[in-house]
Design an enzyme around this catalytic site. Structure first.
Site, PDB file in Angstrom:
ATOM      1  N   GLY A  48     -85.460 -69.172  54.509  1.00  0.00           N
ATOM      2  CA  GLY A  48     -86.197 -68.239  54.093  1.00  0.00           C
ATOM      3  C   GLY A  48     -86.260 -68.581  52.410  1.00  0.00           C
ATOM      4  O   GLY A  48     -85.517 -69.187  52.019  1.00  0.00           O
ATOM      5  N   GLN A  53     -87.312 -66.083  43.782  1.00  0.00           N
ATOM      6  CA  GLN A  53     -86.359 -67.242  43.708  1.00  0.00           C
ATOM      7  C   GLN A  53     -86.949 -68.483  43.017  1.00  0.00           C
ATOM      8  O   GLN A  53     -86.323 -69.418  42.784  1.00  0.00           O
ATOM      9  CB  GLN A  53     -85.946 -67.914  45.118  1.00  0.00           C
ATOM     10  CG  GLN A  53     -84.938 -66.773  45.528  1.00  0.00           C
ATOM     11  CD  GLN A  53     -84.454 -67.326  47.132  1.00  0.00           C
ATOM     12  OE1 GLN A  53     -85.284 -67.129  47.993  1.00  0.00           O
ATOM     13  NE2 GLN A  53     -83.336 -67.900  47.185  1.00  0.00           N
ATOM     14  N   CYS A 101     -77.571 -69.047  50.672  1.00  0.00           N
ATOM     15  CA  CYS A 101     -78.634 -68.748  49.809  1.00  0.00           C
ATOM     16  C   CYS A 101     -79.008 -69.724  49.001  1.00  0.00           C
ATOM     17  O   CYS A 101     -78.090 -70.355  48.165  1.00  0.00           O
ATOM     18  CB  CYS A 101     -78.486 -67.459  48.944  1.00  0.00           C
ATOM     19  SG  CYS A 101     -79.757 -66.844  47.962  1.00  0.00           S
ATOM     20  N   LEU A 102     -80.249 -70.186  48.766  1.00  0.00           N
ATOM     21  CA  LEU A 102     -80.637 -71.363  47.918  1.00  0.00           C
ATOM     22  C   LEU A 102     -80.564 -71.012  46.379  1.00  0.00           C
ATOM     23  O   LEU A 102     -80.396 -71.915  45.736  1.00  0.00           O
ATOM     24  CB  LEU A 102     -82.236 -71.798  48.184  1.00  0.00           C
ATOM     25  CG  LEU A 102     -82.569 -72.149  49.558  1.00  0.00           C
ATOM     26  CD1 LEU A 102     -83.779 -72.581  49.709  1.00  0.00           C
ATOM     27  CD2 LEU A 102     -81.649 -73.465  49.989  1.00  0.00           C
ATOM     28  N   HIS A 143     -81.779 -60.252  54.230  1.00  0.00           N
ATOM     29  CA  HIS A 143     -81.335 -61.165  53.151  1.00  0.00           C
ATOM     30  C   HIS A 143     -82.583 -61.380  52.193  1.00  0.00           C
ATOM     31  O   HIS A 143     -82.617 -61.159  51.009  1.00  0.00           O
ATOM     32  CB  HIS A 143     -81.027 -62.700  53.665  1.00  0.00           C
ATOM     33  CG  HIS A 143     -80.443 -63.470  52.483  1.00  0.00           C
ATOM     34  ND1 HIS A 143     -79.053 -64.030  52.324  1.00  0.00           N
ATOM     35  CD2 HIS A 143     -81.184 -64.219  51.648  1.00  0.00           C
ATOM     36  CE1 HIS A 143     -79.176 -64.675  51.266  1.00  0.00           C
ATOM     37  NE2 HIS A 143     -80.521 -64.869  50.912  1.00  0.00           N
ATOM     38  N   GLU A 144     -83.822 -61.776  52.839  1.00  0.00           N
ATOM     39  CA  GLU A 144     -84.997 -62.074  52.042  1.00  0.00           C
ATOM     40  C   GLU A 144     -85.594 -60.954  51.152  1.00  0.00           C
ATOM     41  O   GLU A 144     -85.924 -60.952  50.408  1.00  0.00           O
ATOM     42  CB  GLU A 144     -86.127 -62.771  52.844  1.00  0.00           C
ATOM     43  CG  GLU A 144     -85.675 -64.179  53.538  1.00  0.00           C
ATOM     44  CD  GLU A 144     -85.057 -65.284  52.496  1.00  0.00           C
ATOM     45  OE1 GLU A 144     -85.486 -65.121  51.319  1.00  0.00           O
ATOM     46  OE2 GLU A 144     -84.152 -65.950  52.976  1.00  0.00           O
ATOM     47  N   HIS A 147     -83.846 -59.753  48.055  1.00  0.00           N
ATOM     48  CA  HIS A 147     -84.359 -60.622  46.906  1.00  0.00           C
ATOM     49  C   HIS A 147     -85.472 -59.862  46.305  1.00  0.00           C
ATOM     50  O   HIS A 147     -85.405 -59.842  44.792  1.00  0.00           O
ATOM     51  CB  HIS A 147     -84.753 -61.846  47.237  1.00  0.00           C
ATOM     52  CG  HIS A 147     -83.827 -62.892  47.300  1.00  0.00           C
ATOM     53  ND1 HIS A 147     -82.964 -63.581  46.471  1.00  0.00           N
ATOM     54  CD2 HIS A 147     -83.515 -63.800  48.596  1.00  0.00           C
ATOM     55  CE1 HIS A 147     -82.223 -64.397  46.729  1.00  0.00           C
ATOM     56  NE2 HIS A 147     -82.295 -64.586  48.226  1.00  0.00           N
TER      57      HIS A 147
HETATM   58 NI    NI Z   1     -81.517 -65.943  49.305  1.00  0.00          NI
END
Ligand code: NI
Length: 179
Positions: A48, A53, A101-102, A143-144, A147
Site C-alpha cells: 500500500g 508518503q 512501512c515504506l 495502516h494506510e 498516514h
Molecule cells: Ni506505511
C-alpha cells in the site's frame, strides 16, 4: 513516474492530509497522482501507499496484495484506490500483527489493530466504496489511512521489544528490497 518515498522524520509525514476535492474526481490531476503512486508502490514492492508518503498531503491511498514476497502468508487484497476514507471498527476485537512501512525502511513491528472494520470512501471517479473486511485487509487499510492522520505505525506500537530490523526478525524475507 516513480517518486521518492519520504522517510520517518520528515515533518510532513506527521501532518494531517486534506480531503481530495469532489470537483477533482476523475480529473487529470488525480490520474497523474494515482499513476505516480502505483508506479512507486510497485517499484518498492509495497502492499500500500498513501499520498503523503510521496509528499502530497491529500486523502488518497492505494493498496493491493498479490504474490507479494514481503507478505507471503496473507490472503490477496484487490487493487483499491480509496479517497477521503472513513473507518469504523466493528466490535472491540483487536489483534496484534507484524507491519512494515515504506517510510520506515528495513524494519518491522507488532501493531495492535481492530480485527474487523467497515470502510467507506470513493474511487478515482467518485464512485462509492463500502466494504466490511477483517484480518490483514483490515490491517492494511488502518495502516494506510493512519498516514492521512500523520500517524506512522511505530506510534501505534505498545510493545517496543517487538520492533526491529527485517533482516534480523525475518531473514527469509530479505531479498533485493530495502524493506
Ligand atoms: Ni506505511
Amino acid at each position: 513516474m516513480i517518486r521518492p518515498i519520504l522517510k520517518m522524520g520528515t515533518p510532513s509525514l506527521m501532518e494531517p492530509s486534506v480531503k481530495w476535492p469532489k470537483k477533482l474526481f476523475g480529473s487529470p490531476e488525480l490520474k497523474a497522482l494515482l499513476d505516480d503512486m502505483k508506479e512507486t508502490m510497485i517499484a518498492a514492492s509495497g502492499a500500500g501507499l498513501a499520498a503523503p508518503q510521496i509528499g502530497e498531503n491529500v486523502q488518497v491511498v492505494i493498496f493491493e496484495l498479490k504474490n507479494n514476497a514481503r507478505y507471503p502468508d496473507e490472503a490477496p487484497i484487490p487493487f483499491t484506490v480509496l479517497i477521503n476514507p472513513v473507518l469504523a471498527p466493528l466490535g472491540d476485537e483487536v489483534e496484534d500483527g507484524w507491519e512494515g512501512c515504506l517510510s520506515v525502511p528495513g524494519m518491522r513491528g507488532v501493531v495492535p489493530r481492530a480485527t474487523k472494520l467497515r470502510y467507506t470512501g470513493f474511487d478515482e471517479n467518485g464512485g462509492k466504496i463500502d466494504r466490511t473486511v477483517s484480518g490483514f485487509h483490515a490491517r492494511v487499510v488502518q495502516h494506510e489511512c493512519d498516514h492521512l492522520d500523520g500517524v506512522l505505525y511505530p506510534m501505534r506500537m505498545t510493545d517496543m521489544s517487538q520492533f526491529g530490523f527485517t533482516e534480523v526478525l525475518f531473514p527469509e524475507l530479505v531479498g533485493g528490497d530495502d524493506d
